[in-house]
Design a protein around this motif. Structure first.
Motif, PDB file in Angstrom:
ATOM      1  N   GLY A 413     -16.508  38.358  -3.163  1.00 47.45           N
ATOM      2  CA  GLY A 413     -16.382  37.088  -2.461  1.00 47.45           C
ATOM      3  C   GLY A 413     -15.716  37.166  -1.104  1.00 47.45           C
ATOM      4  O   GLY A 413     -15.992  36.354  -0.233  1.00 47.45           O
ATOM      5  N   SER A 414     -14.841  38.127  -0.889  1.00 51.12           N
ATOM      6  CA  SER A 414     -14.082  38.206   0.353  1.00 51.12           C
ATOM      7  C   SER A 414     -14.966  38.665   1.503  1.00 51.12           C
ATOM      8  O   SER A 414     -15.567  39.749   1.455  1.00 51.12           O
ATOM      9  N   ALA A 415     -15.044  37.859   2.567  1.00 46.59           N
ATOM     10  CA  ALA A 415     -15.856  38.224   3.732  1.00 46.59           C
ATOM     11  C   ALA A 415     -15.319  39.482   4.394  1.00 46.59           C
ATOM     12  O   ALA A 415     -16.094  40.360   4.805  1.00 46.59           O
ATOM     13  N   SER A 416     -13.994  39.570   4.495  1.00 42.58           N
ATOM     14  CA  SER A 416     -13.410  40.747   5.140  1.00 42.58           C
ATOM     15  C   SER A 416     -13.652  42.003   4.311  1.00 42.58           C
ATOM     16  O   SER A 416     -13.926  43.078   4.853  1.00 42.58           O
ATOM     17  N   ALA A 417     -13.567  41.878   2.981  1.00 45.33           N
ATOM     18  CA  ALA A 417     -13.819  43.040   2.129  1.00 45.33           C
ATOM     19  C   ALA A 417     -15.266  43.507   2.244  1.00 45.33           C
ATOM     20  O   ALA A 417     -15.535  44.709   2.334  1.00 45.33           O
ATOM     21  N   LYS A 418     -16.193  42.564   2.250  1.00 46.21           N
ATOM     22  CA  LYS A 418     -17.614  42.918   2.376  1.00 46.21           C
ATOM     23  C   LYS A 418     -17.898  43.585   3.705  1.00 46.21           C
ATOM     24  O   LYS A 418     -18.582  44.613   3.783  1.00 46.21           O
ATOM     25  N   TRP A 419     -17.390  43.001   4.787  1.00 52.28           N
ATOM     26  CA  TRP A 419     -17.703  43.533   6.110  1.00 52.28           C
ATOM     27  C   TRP A 419     -17.003  44.871   6.337  1.00 52.28           C
ATOM     28  O   TRP A 419     -17.528  45.748   7.026  1.00 52.28           O
ATOM     29  N   ALA A 420     -15.841  45.040   5.724  1.00 56.90           N
ATOM     30  CA  ALA A 420     -15.163  46.331   5.820  1.00 56.90           C
ATOM     31  C   ALA A 420     -15.995  47.419   5.149  1.00 56.90           C
ATOM     32  O   ALA A 420     -16.007  48.570   5.594  1.00 56.90           O
ATOM     33  N   LEU A 421     -16.706  47.055   4.080  1.00 54.57           N
ATOM     34  CA  LEU A 421     -17.551  48.016   3.384  1.00 54.57           C
ATOM     35  C   LEU A 421     -18.885  48.242   4.101  1.00 54.57           C
ATOM     36  O   LEU A 421     -19.366  49.369   4.200  1.00 54.57           O
ATOM     37  N   LEU A 422     -19.480  47.151   4.589  1.00 55.44           N
ATOM     38  CA  LEU A 422     -20.825  47.235   5.158  1.00 55.44           C
ATOM     39  C   LEU A 422     -20.850  47.655   6.617  1.00 55.44           C
ATOM     40  O   LEU A 422     -21.759  48.380   7.049  1.00 55.44           O
ATOM     41  N   SER A 423     -19.865  47.213   7.404  1.00 59.19           N
ATOM     42  CA  SER A 423     -19.941  47.438   8.849  1.00 59.19           C
ATOM     43  C   SER A 423     -19.977  48.912   9.247  1.00 59.19           C
ATOM     44  O   SER A 423     -20.736  49.271  10.165  1.00 59.19           O
ATOM     45  N   PRO A 424     -19.185  49.809   8.605  1.00 56.86           N
ATOM     46  CA  PRO A 424     -19.240  51.209   9.046  1.00 56.86           C
ATOM     47  C   PRO A 424     -20.617  51.846   8.853  1.00 56.86           C
ATOM     48  O   PRO A 424     -20.943  52.834   9.502  1.00 56.86           O
ATOM     49  N   ILE A 425     -21.434  51.282   7.947  1.00 57.20           N
ATOM     50  CA  ILE A 425     -22.787  51.795   7.730  1.00 57.20           C
ATOM     51  C   ILE A 425     -23.796  51.047   8.597  1.00 57.20           C
ATOM     52  O   ILE A 425     -24.573  51.644   9.336  1.00 57.20           O
ATOM     53  N   MET A 426     -23.771  49.705   8.482  1.00 59.60           N
ATOM     54  CA  MET A 426     -24.842  48.900   9.081  1.00 59.60           C
ATOM     55  C   MET A 426     -24.750  48.805  10.595  1.00 59.60           C
ATOM     56  O   MET A 426     -25.781  48.830  11.278  1.00 59.60           O
ATOM     57  N   VAL A 427     -23.551  48.669  11.135  1.00 62.98           N
ATOM     58  CA  VAL A 427     -23.432  48.520  12.593  1.00 62.98           C
ATOM     59  C   VAL A 427     -23.947  49.747  13.332  1.00 62.98           C
ATOM     60  O   VAL A 427     -24.806  49.636  14.215  1.00 62.98           O
ATOM     61  N   PRO A 428     -23.465  50.961  13.009  1.00 63.47           N
ATOM     62  CA  PRO A 428     -24.009  52.138  13.693  1.00 63.47           C
ATOM     63  C   PRO A 428     -25.495  52.361  13.408  1.00 63.47           C
ATOM     64  O   PRO A 428     -26.243  52.801  14.281  1.00 63.47           O
ATOM     65  N   MET A 429     -25.936  52.066  12.178  1.00 67.94           N
ATOM     66  CA  MET A 429     -27.334  52.270  11.827  1.00 67.94           C
ATOM     67  C   MET A 429     -28.242  51.402  12.688  1.00 67.94           C
ATOM     68  O   MET A 429     -29.254  51.865  13.226  1.00 67.94           O
ATOM     69  N   LEU A 430     -27.869  50.129  12.834  1.00 59.59           N
ATOM     70  CA  LEU A 430     -28.697  49.235  13.635  1.00 59.59           C
ATOM     71  C   LEU A 430     -28.552  49.520  15.129  1.00 59.59           C
ATOM     72  O   LEU A 430     -29.491  49.296  15.898  1.00 59.59           O
ATOM     73  N   MET A 431     -27.359  50.001  15.540  1.00 61.23           N
ATOM     74  CA  MET A 431     -27.204  50.429  16.939  1.00 61.23           C
ATOM     75  C   MET A 431     -28.191  51.543  17.262  1.00 61.23           C
ATOM     76  O   MET A 431     -28.770  51.579  18.352  1.00 61.23           O
TER      77      MET A 431
END
Length: 520
Positions: A413-431
């Motif tokens: 449920g935590s937005a910060s927990a989800k984004w902390a998990l997803l961002s290191p993968i998804m942000v560079p991948m989409l970049m």
């Protein structure tokens, strides 16, 4: 026979939905605390780094033009670095200071009663025909006060709808859709903007160490989204939700706690004074930024450049905008007797952040390990190669990001927990396929919001169920999920399409927020 068949079909669908929700609840209950999730993943990353460091990869980093090499985090040198930098890793965790500073000011404004009276005033001046959209809009606006919407606007929505001769559960549903379903939409910056920006920038720097993300990078899209969610929520409430909910018998053992929409003369005078102070403060800020030579502007005279002092002062400004009127209101209304009460309000707001700070410690350690290991860069670039091979259009990739986030949100449920998990993968991948971190963050926020209102694992979901039971005894988790499902589906479809259209016509996402990225 057709009627019986229809009944059986409805019963079957109800059983399927109940089974689905029970499965989600069981799975969610097996998950450890977010802090432990990061701890376990930290151990996993360290172990994987030791294994993958023995392998030579042919994946090339587009920035350095060199093959990616995974670093062994279990080596003596790496372990020494982890121990010696542990304190600074935690204290330097970007979202930590941002969130705590903002919450100090908001906590004072909330404790004094200033925010409560402001929300009541906004609701009181609304014509009955516009009651639904205004309630949804105010619910979204309550995001500036963190969780105030859950404890104030949602129960207030029920009482206001009763006063208007409408079913109280409709008021609860409309308010809940704005507070939680429209979590990423707002007319003004909130602490969540700064929170997500910290994760996004850290993730982007896994691929480009010089990349910076503006705190207000999704501001314009968020403003437009608040209008969209208000309209979609309005339509869903009155066309789908209200006709069904109005058939529910009001049989709860609730007692009227007085007119929650009323404002005493003392509160009115206090709010007038506090509001005047806020207006004067904003006017002073505008006057300070007006001259081209203002010290709040960048060296080039820009107010919106990332390096502009005013951009670096967004969180302190949020702190001041709330704490000063909050103190004025509290002293005028008598909720604050002295400076001691103000400090107590700050202490109370910080005491509520304890679990976040614990999570932030392990999250900071995980992000550092993930960064140091190069695993994130490797996975991102390998995934990007896969996306390139699939030759999917950017729009399909963004929709996939929204779907992924919405699905993960059902369990975490935590937005910060989800984004902390997803961002290191998804942000560079989409970049790596040319999509900017700012657009990826916007897609995440859409997916994160849409399913908040249908997951029993969201921390405030049980509280909203209790609100419903106050008026309808038989209301339960399934009741609330069935009420909120139309909002969730409508928000997902409309918001996803809206993001694609916004992108397609080239409207700016926010301040200094490009849609594309390419290595320098």
């Amino acid at each position: 026979m057709s009627s019986l068949t229809g009944t059986d079909k409805a019963a079957s669908e109800s059983r399927l939905m109940s089974g689905f929700l029970n499965a989600i609840e069981r799975a969610g209950n097996r998950l450890p605390e977010p802090a432990l999730i990061f701890f376990y993943i930290l151990l996993l990353v360290m172990g994987l780094s030791a294994v993958l460091s023995l392998v030579e990869f042919d994946v090339v980093n587009p920035v350095t033009q060199q093959a990616v090499q995974v670093n062994n985090l279990l080596s003596a040198e790496a372990l020494t670095n982890t121990l010696s930098s542990m304190v600074t890793t935690f204290t330097g965790f970007a979202p930590l200071g941002i969130v705590l500073v903002a919450m100090l000011g908001v906590g004072v404004a909330e404790s004094s009663g200033f925010i409560n009276v402001a929300l009541k005033k906004m609701l009181r001046v609304t014509p009955k025909k516009l009651l639904t959209p205004m309630l949804i809009f105010v619910a979204m606006f309550s995001h500036v006060a963190a969780d105030a919407g859950y404890v104030l606007v949602i129960p207030l929505g029920a009482i206001i709808f009763i006063a208007a001769g409408r079913h109280p559960l409709v008021g609860i549903a409309a308010a809940f859709s704005g507070v939680s379903g429209g979590f990423a939409a707002n007319m003004v910056p909130t602490g969540n903007d700064a929170l997500l920006q910290g994760f996004t920038q850290a993730a982007a720097q896994l691929l480009d160490s010089t990349y910076t993300v503006n705190t207000l990078c999704n501001l314009y899209f968020g403003i437009a989204s608040s209008i969209l969610i208000t309209l979609v929520g309005w339509w869903g409430t009155e066309r789908i939700v209200e006709p069904r909910v109005s058939k529910m018998t009001i049989d709860g053992d609730y007692k009227h706690d007085g007119d929650m929409t009323s404002i005493t003369p003392l509160e009115h005078r206090a709010f007038t004074r506090a509001g005047l102070v806020m207006v004067l403060g904003l006017a002073a800020l505008a006057a300070a930024t007006w001259p081209e030579t203002s010290t709040l502007r960048s060296a080039e005279g820009s107010l919106t450049a990332y390096g502009a002092p005013i951009m670096k002062s967004i969180v302190p400004l949020i702190f001041l905008i709330f704490i000063v009127p909050g103190i004025v209101f509290g002293l005028s209304a008598g909720t604050f007797k002295s400076g001691k009460d103000v400090i107590s309000a700050m202490n109370d707001s910080m005491s509520k952040m304890g679990s976040y700070m614990v999570m932030a410690f392990f999250c900071a350690m995980f992000i550092k390990a993930f960064n140091d290991s190069n695993i994130g860069t490797l996975v991102a670039l390998a995934g990007a190669d896969g996306l390139k091979a699939m030759a999917l259009p950017g729009e399909a990739t963004i929709i996939g990001m929204i779907v992924l986030t919405a699905a993960v949100n059902l369990l975490i449920g935590s937005a910060s927990a989800k984004w902390a998990l997803l961002s290191p993968i998804m942000v560079p991948m989409l970049m790596a396929v040319g999509i900017s971190p700012e657009l990826t963050q916007a897609a995440f926020r859409v997916g994160d919001s849409c399913t908040n209102i249908i997951t029993p694992l969201m921390v405030f979901f049980p509280l909203v169920v209790v609100y419903c039971q106050r008026y309808v005894k038989g209301a339960g988790v399934g009741t609330l999920v069935s009420i909120m499902m139309p909002y969730s589906i409508a928000f997902f479809v409309a918001w996803s399409l809206f993001l694609l259209v916004w992108w397609g016509v080239g409207m700016p996402l926010g301040v200094a927020a490009p849609y594309t990225w390419a290595p320098n």
